[in-house]
Design a protein around this motif. Structure first.
Motif, mmCIF file in Angstrom:
data_model
loop_
_atom_site.group_PDB
_atom_site.id
_atom_site.type_symbol
_atom_site.label_atom_id
_atom_site.label_comp_id
_atom_site.label_asym_id
_atom_site.label_seq_id
_atom_site.Cartn_x
_atom_site.Cartn_y
_atom_site.Cartn_z
ATOM 1 N N ASN A 155 0.807 -1.221 0.000
ATOM 2 C CA ASN A 155 0.000 0.000 0.000
ATOM 3 C C ASN A 155 0.841 1.273 0.000
ATOM 4 O O ASN A 155 0.394 2.338 0.452
ATOM 5 C CB ASN A 155 -0.954 0.013 1.199
ATOM 6 N N GLN A 156 2.066 1.187 -0.483
ATOM 7 C CA GLN A 156 2.919 2.351 -0.633
ATOM 8 C C GLN A 156 3.544 2.338 -2.028
ATOM 9 O O GLN A 156 3.605 1.305 -2.688
ATOM 10 C CB GLN A 156 4.023 2.363 0.438
ATOM 11 N N TYR A 157 4.006 3.509 -2.455
ATOM 12 C CA TYR A 157 4.739 3.605 -3.705
ATOM 13 C C TYR A 157 6.232 3.443 -3.414
ATOM 14 O O TYR A 157 6.802 4.218 -2.650
ATOM 15 C CB TYR A 157 4.504 4.952 -4.378
ATOM 16 N N GLN A 158 6.842 2.450 -4.032
ATOM 17 C CA GLN A 158 8.288 2.291 -3.925
ATOM 18 C C GLN A 158 8.935 2.909 -5.170
ATOM 19 O O GLN A 158 8.637 2.523 -6.294
ATOM 20 C CB GLN A 158 8.684 0.820 -3.829
ATOM 21 N N ILE A 159 9.831 3.858 -4.940
ATOM 22 C CA ILE A 159 10.531 4.527 -6.028
ATOM 23 C C ILE A 159 11.994 4.120 -5.986
ATOM 24 O O ILE A 159 12.661 4.237 -4.953
ATOM 25 C CB ILE A 159 10.397 6.050 -5.907
ATOM 26 N N THR A 160 12.481 3.633 -7.115
ATOM 27 C CA THR A 160 13.883 3.216 -7.215
ATOM 28 C C THR A 160 14.455 3.720 -8.541
ATOM 29 O O THR A 160 13.716 3.964 -9.496
ATOM 30 C CB THR A 160 14.017 1.681 -7.176
ATOM 31 N N PRO A 161 15.774 3.874 -8.615
ATOM 32 C CA PRO A 161 16.383 4.240 -9.898
ATOM 33 C C PRO A 161 16.120 3.162 -10.944
ATOM 34 O O PRO A 161 16.030 1.969 -10.622
ATOM 35 C CB PRO A 161 17.878 4.319 -9.568
ATOM 36 N N ARG A 162 15.993 3.563 -12.190
ATOM 37 C CA ARG A 162 15.797 2.583 -13.254
ATOM 38 C C ARG A 162 16.998 1.654 -13.365
ATOM 39 O O ARG A 162 16.860 0.495 -13.756
ATOM 40 C CB ARG A 162 15.550 3.307 -14.581
ATOM 41 N N LYS A 163 18.161 2.157 -13.046
ATOM 42 C CA LYS A 163 19.363 1.340 -13.074
ATOM 43 C C LYS A 163 20.033 1.407 -11.703
ATOM 44 O O LYS A 163 20.749 2.349 -11.393
ATOM 45 C CB LYS A 163 20.328 1.825 -14.165
ATOM 46 N N GLN A 164 19.750 0.412 -10.864
ATOM 47 C CA GLN A 164 20.411 0.335 -9.572
ATOM 48 C C GLN A 164 21.873 -0.058 -9.781
ATOM 49 O O GLN A 164 22.192 -0.944 -10.588
ATOM 50 C CB GLN A 164 19.735 -0.709 -8.667
ATOM 51 N N PHE A 172 12.975 4.416 -1.982
ATOM 52 C CA PHE A 172 12.175 5.440 -1.321
ATOM 53 C C PHE A 172 10.713 5.001 -1.334
ATOM 54 O O PHE A 172 10.215 4.504 -2.351
ATOM 55 C CB PHE A 172 12.323 6.786 -2.034
ATOM 56 N N PHE A 173 10.021 5.203 -0.216
ATOM 57 C CA PHE A 173 8.638 4.745 -0.082
ATOM 58 C C PHE A 173 7.742 5.928 0.282
ATOM 59 O O PHE A 173 7.960 6.599 1.293
ATOM 60 C CB PHE A 173 8.531 3.660 0.993
ATOM 61 N N LEU A 174 6.714 6.184 -0.561
ATOM 62 C CA LEU A 174 5.755 7.256 -0.329
ATOM 63 C C LEU A 174 4.389 6.663 -0.037
ATOM 64 O O LEU A 174 3.988 5.666 -0.634
ATOM 65 C CB LEU A 174 5.646 8.166 -1.556
ATOM 66 N N GLU A 175 3.643 7.292 0.885
ATOM 67 C CA GLU A 175 2.269 6.863 1.112
ATOM 68 C C GLU A 175 1.365 7.537 0.076
ATOM 69 O O GLU A 175 1.660 8.633 -0.417
ATOM 70 C CB GLU A 175 1.837 7.161 2.554
ATOM 71 N N PRO A 176 0.272 6.878 -0.314
ATOM 72 C CA PRO A 176 -0.492 7.317 -1.480
ATOM 73 C C PRO A 176 -1.452 8.479 -1.259
ATOM 74 O O PRO A 176 -1.961 9.033 -2.232
ATOM 75 C CB PRO A 176 -1.267 6.050 -1.868
ATOM 76 N N GLU A 177 -1.740 8.874 -0.021
ATOM 77 C CA GLU A 177 -2.754 9.896 0.209
ATOM 78 C C GLU A 177 -2.190 11.308 0.103
ATOM 79 O O GLU A 177 -2.687 12.144 -0.649
ATOM 80 C CB GLU A 177 -3.408 9.675 1.575
ATOM 81 N N PHE A 179 1.266 11.741 -0.281
ATOM 82 C CA PHE A 179 2.580 11.569 -0.906
ATOM 83 C C PHE A 179 3.711 11.904 0.067
ATOM 84 O O PHE A 179 4.734 12.478 -0.316
ATOM 85 C CB PHE A 179 2.677 12.425 -2.171
ATOM 86 N N LEU A 180 3.525 11.524 1.330
ATOM 87 C CA LEU A 180 4.553 11.748 2.340
ATOM 88 C C LEU A 180 5.592 10.641 2.278
ATOM 89 O O LEU A 180 5.283 9.483 1.997
ATOM 90 C CB LEU A 180 3.931 11.769 3.742
ATOM 91 N N LEU A 181 6.837 11.002 2.556
ATOM 92 C CA LEU A 181 7.908 10.020 2.617
ATOM 93 C C LEU A 181 7.761 9.192 3.886
ATOM 94 O O LEU A 181 7.738 9.736 4.994
ATOM 95 C CB LEU A 181 9.267 10.729 2.610
ATOM 96 N N ARG A 182 7.645 7.883 3.736
ATOM 97 C CA ARG A 182 7.521 7.008 4.895
ATOM 98 C C ARG A 182 8.838 6.309 5.231
ATOM 99 O O ARG A 182 9.113 6.021 6.392
ATOM 100 C CB ARG A 182 6.435 5.964 4.650
#
Length: 257
Positions: A155-164, A172-177, A179-182
């Motif tokens: 239930n969170q957005y995980q953001i990662t570089p396209r090329k790790q 990085f994990f954001l909550e969907p309501e 968009f706070l950094l969790r």
């Protein structure tokens, strides 16, 4: 006490990785990810100056201590901290983009040097901007610079570089309501280093969201350190002073990488 005060006063100052990105917003190919990042920054906390009181608890396998820290910041210019226990001043630190200065009263010692030398001592790269972002609930890397992808995880957005990279990995994990950094996680797998920062609670400050509780874990091979931060008061855009002078007669702390 030296280790505790140093870590407490400078808040460990760790943001792993030395890769500097140029501004390449156009590289963000995923429209949904680009919109998510835009929403995140539109909702981010902004300030000119910041004054706060916080409770800081530090723990590693040998030590455990709790201190009160007075924090003052001028955006992109100065981070100032004063640590105390039961009203008794322990240490002060003044951090700028170019310099880290710190002194401890109990041992009558001080450190005055740059981020590069301190990075060599700690074993990971760090800079002023990353520390500032960590303290105010922002990702230690600017998500508008570079190319990222988004996945839904728990239930969170995980953001990662396209090329790790093998040497440096970012999560990085954001909550969907709102968009706070969790959570943010930065690792150097080959070195056995990791930084985990959890923003477990937020509060409202003048109509904007600001962290209330932060849990930080730093793993350096087998050594684990934890810091819990509880913000107890926040004042935004007030006129602030940053008094700092290393007392005479104090002994210089000479760090050896």
């Amino acid at each position: 006490m030296r280790k505790l005060a140093l870590l407490a006063s400078m808040l460990l100052l760790i943001a792993c990785g030395s890769t500097k990105r140029t501004k390449t917003t156009a590289e963000v190919e995923d429209i949904a990810t680009a919109r998510l990042i835009a929403n995140y920054y539109n909702n981010s906390f902004d300030f000119t100056t910041l004054a706060a009181r916080m409770k800081l608890r530090y723990k590693d396998k040998k030590n455990s201590q709790s201190v009160t820290v007075s924090l003052r910041m001028e955006k992109d210019k100065t981070i100032w901290m004063s640590a105390s226990i039961l009203g008794i001043s322990l240490a002060k630190a003044k951090i700028t983009p170019e310099r880290v200065s710190y002194y401890e009263k109990i041992t009558r010692s001080y450190f005055d040097g740059d981020f590069e030398f301190l990075s060599e001592y700690v074993g990971v790269q760090m800079d002023f901007e990353q520390l500032q972002r960590l303290l105010i609930g922002q990702t230690v890397y600017d998500l508008r610079e570079g190319s990222y992808r988004t996945e839904q995880r728990n239930n969170q957005y995980q953001i990662t570089p396209r090329k790790q990279l093998e040497i440096l990995q970012l999560f990085f994990f954001l909550e969907p309501e709102q968009f706070l950094l969790r959570k943010q996680r930065v690792t150097q797998p080959q070195e056995g280093l990791s930084l985990d920062v959890d923003y477990t609670a937020y509060q409202e400050v003048e109509g904007m969201t600001f962290p209330k509780d932060i849990h930080i874990e730093v793993l350096k091979k087998e050594d684990r350190s934890m810091i819990d931060i509880e913000y107890r008061s926040i004042d935004r855009n007030q006129t602030l002073r940053f008094p700092f002078k290393i007392p005479s007669g104090y002994k210089e702390i000479r760090l050896k990488p």
